[in-house]
Design an enzyme around this catalytic site. Structure first.
Site, PDB file in Angstrom:
ATOM      1  N   ASP A  54       0.746  -1.230   0.023  1.00  0.00           N
ATOM      2  CA  ASP A  54       0.068   0.016  -0.170  1.00  0.00           C
ATOM      3  C   ASP A  54       0.936   1.357  -0.059  1.00  0.00           C
ATOM      4  OD1 ASP A  54      -2.236  -1.607   0.172  1.00  0.00           O
ATOM      5  OD2 ASP A  54      -3.157  -0.616   1.789  1.00  0.00           O
ATOM      6  N   ASN A  96      -5.490  -1.838  -4.366  1.00  0.00           N
ATOM      7  CA  ASN A  96      -6.607  -2.106  -3.627  1.00  0.00           C
ATOM      8  C   ASN A  96      -6.132  -1.434  -1.982  1.00  0.00           C
ATOM      9  OD1 ASN A  96      -9.250  -2.669  -2.466  1.00  0.00           O
ATOM     10  ND2 ASN A  96      -8.730  -4.536  -1.909  1.00  0.00           N
ATOM     11  N   ASP A 298     -10.219  -2.588  12.270  1.00  0.00           N
ATOM     12  CA  ASP A 298      -9.182  -3.700  11.661  1.00  0.00           C
ATOM     13  C   ASP A 298      -8.814  -4.682  12.849  1.00  0.00           C
ATOM     14  OD1 ASP A 298      -9.146  -2.493   9.349  1.00  0.00           O
ATOM     15  OD2 ASP A 298      -7.418  -1.235   9.738  1.00  0.00           O
ATOM     16  N   GLU A 326     -11.314  -4.568   2.267  1.00  0.00           N
ATOM     17  CA  GLU A 326     -10.757  -5.185   1.024  1.00  0.00           C
ATOM     18  C   GLU A 326     -11.658  -6.268   0.575  1.00  0.00           C
ATOM     19  OE1 GLU A 326      -7.195  -3.302   2.917  1.00  0.00           O
ATOM     20  OE2 GLU A 326      -9.303  -3.779   3.550  1.00  0.00           O
ATOM     21  N   HIS A 375      -5.431  -9.288   3.608  1.00  0.00           N
ATOM     22  CA  HIS A 375      -4.059  -9.360   4.484  1.00  0.00           C
ATOM     23  C   HIS A 375      -4.761  -9.565   5.801  1.00  0.00           C
ATOM     24  CE1 HIS A 375      -4.329  -4.901   5.617  1.00  0.00           C
ATOM     25  NE2 HIS A 375      -5.238  -5.195   4.712  1.00  0.00           N
ATOM     26  N   ARG A 376      -5.913  -9.291   6.283  1.00  0.00           N
ATOM     27  CA  ARG A 376      -6.434  -9.259   7.815  1.00  0.00           C
ATOM     28  C   ARG A 376      -6.997 -10.376   7.848  1.00  0.00           C
ATOM     29  NH1 ARG A 376      -4.045  -5.347   9.576  1.00  0.00           N
ATOM     30  NH2 ARG A 376      -4.375  -3.054   8.726  1.00  0.00           N
ATOM     31  N   LYS A 401       0.468  -6.542   1.815  1.00  0.00           N
ATOM     32  CA  LYS A 401      -0.141  -5.323   1.912  1.00  0.00           C
ATOM     33  C   LYS A 401       0.030  -4.231   3.057  1.00  0.00           C
ATOM     34  CE  LYS A 401      -4.905  -3.520   1.685  1.00  0.00           C
ATOM     35  NZ  LYS A 401      -4.683  -2.695   0.722  1.00  0.00           N
TER      36      LYS A 401
END
Length: 421
Positions: A54, A96, A298, A326, A375-376, A401
């Site tokens: 990112d 993204n 998050d 995302e 990614h999370r 990311k």
């Protein structure tokens, strides 16, 4: 682990995980600081920065707009700007990266010329209409036919003046985008919420702190409006704190293995709102029955995975905005928990209910976790593999990311990762 396999299968560790781990720099703060330094006149040194997909995309876009961005080491950016961005030779492609896309959509309005802000197929599904409407209300011609990127912005060299209202119920990033561009107004700009609903208000506070560090004059008038003077920005040296969202995985793995991880920074030293999750994670396995995730969005996937092993079910509320991240993270987390054991989670409207089952610990329940390019999802579900045998994380490279060294970190703590197809 630069060339990652298609999947990793995690072997639960036999002993508590202990050690010292330095989380990467905050993605949110890094991308704010990169933009503000690019808009400033002079050279700014950004230390403690995150170098990930990112932030690399943000830095590349800034270079395409005439900003010099140097990288003397792994955690430093040297950014030299002229106080203005130049029209890029092509559309800005931002993958993204939500922060980069929203922030630059507003910032390019200060350019005299036409700029297209675009992203990948996932970014083209993420709403941006409220921000486009706000720009139009300032007299800036902006258009997003689908309500999502690509966005075409026809800038006039300044950011207008007067009052601009924004619906921030979907994302606080819309507010931050307007605020950061507002010092280039033809006069003072007032940014005001159309209602009191705002996703993760704490991130607006991060924006205001960064703006002031670069010389902006911004006044918080009440809970829902801010007045920004047309000062532009001044170059500054700026240190970026570690990423609180990344820290949640470290707090989580310590809780799940009865271990102890020294992050080098106490939880109360973070200014990011996701750090509030530490107190809830520390309560594991007695996390509360209801968790309001509205101001620590998050962190919700991390806490949801821990909730699977909690002593009582957990309902996550205030998380509707997770549907436009995302991926639809409410659905993704529910789907993948149910892949581990049917009925482990369910969606109720925009709430996520995790039906805790402490007996999952120590079982072998082979499950191939779909990560949805998110990614999370990958990082949070890796935590499930610390207590359950047979957990396989697909597309582990998506963690690049925000946390490129995530798998190295787990391996360094003694977690066995087996590359699989």
């Amino acid at each position: 682990m630069n060339d990652l396999p298609l999947a990793y299968t995690i072997t639960p560790p036999l002993s508590p995980l202990t050690g010292r781990v330095s989380p990467p720099g905050s993605k949110s703060i890094t991308n704010r600081a990169l933009l503000l330094a690019a808009l400033a006149n002079g050279t700014s040194r950004l230390t403690g920065a995150l170098k990930s997909k990112d932030t690399v995309l943000m830095a590349r876009a800034l270079r395409e707009m005439g900003v010099t961005v140097e990288e003397p080491d792994a955690t430093t950016f040297l950014v030299t700007g002229t106080g203005r961005l130049a029209a890029p030779p092509r559309a800005l492609f931002l993958g993204n990266a939500g922060t980069a896309t929203r922030f630059l959509t507003a910032a390019v309005a200060t350019i005299e010329g036409t700029v297209i802000v675009d992203g990948d197929e996932d970014m083209r599904l993420r709403p941006i209409r409220p921000l486009v409407d706000a720009l139009n209300s300032l007299g800036i011609a902006a258009d997003a036919p689908t309500g999502c990127p690509p966005v075409t912005v026809r800038g006039t060299g300044h950011f207008g003046t007067g009052r601009v209202e924004i619906d921030a119920s979907l994302s606080s990033q819309y507010v931050s985008a307007l605020l950061m561009a507002a010092p280039f107004g033809a006069g003072p700009v007032e940014v005001a919420l159309t209602g009191k609903d705002i996703g993760a208000r704490g991130y607006v506070d991060l924006t205001l702190a960064a703006m002031r560090a670069f010389g902006a004059e911004v006044e918080s008038r009440d809970d829902g409006s801010w007045l920004v003077q047309p000062t532009g920005y001044k170059a500054a040296d700026f240190h970026i704190e570690p990423d609180a969202s990344a820290a949640t995985y470290l707090w989580g793995l310590a809780a799940l293995t009865d271990g102890a991880i020294d992050l080098g920074v106490p939880a109360n030293a973070f200014t990011q709102p996701d750090a509030a999750a530490q107190a809830l994670i520390a309560a594991f396995p007695d996390m509360p029955a209801i968790i309001d995730g509205s101001q620590m969005q998050d962190a919700v996937p991390t806490m949801a995975v821990l909730a699977a092993f909690n002593n009582r079910p957990v309902r996550f509320v205030g998380i509707a905005n997770l549907r436009v991240k995302e991926t639809d993270r409410i659905r993704a987390v529910a789907n993948e928990l149910n892949r581990i054991r049917a009925g482990l989670a369910r969606e109720e409207g925009d709430d996520l209910v995790v039906n805790a089952d402490p007996s999952l610990s120590g079982q072998t329940l082979p499950a191939r976790i779909e990560t949805y390019h998110d990614h999370r999802i990958a990082m949070s579900f890796a935590l499930a593999g610390l207590r359950i045998g047979g957990i396989t994380i697909l597309d582990p490279s998506c963690t690049g990311k925000t946390y490129p060294e995530y798998w190295d970190m787990l391996s360094g703590l003694g977690v066995e990762l087996t590359a699989t197809e």
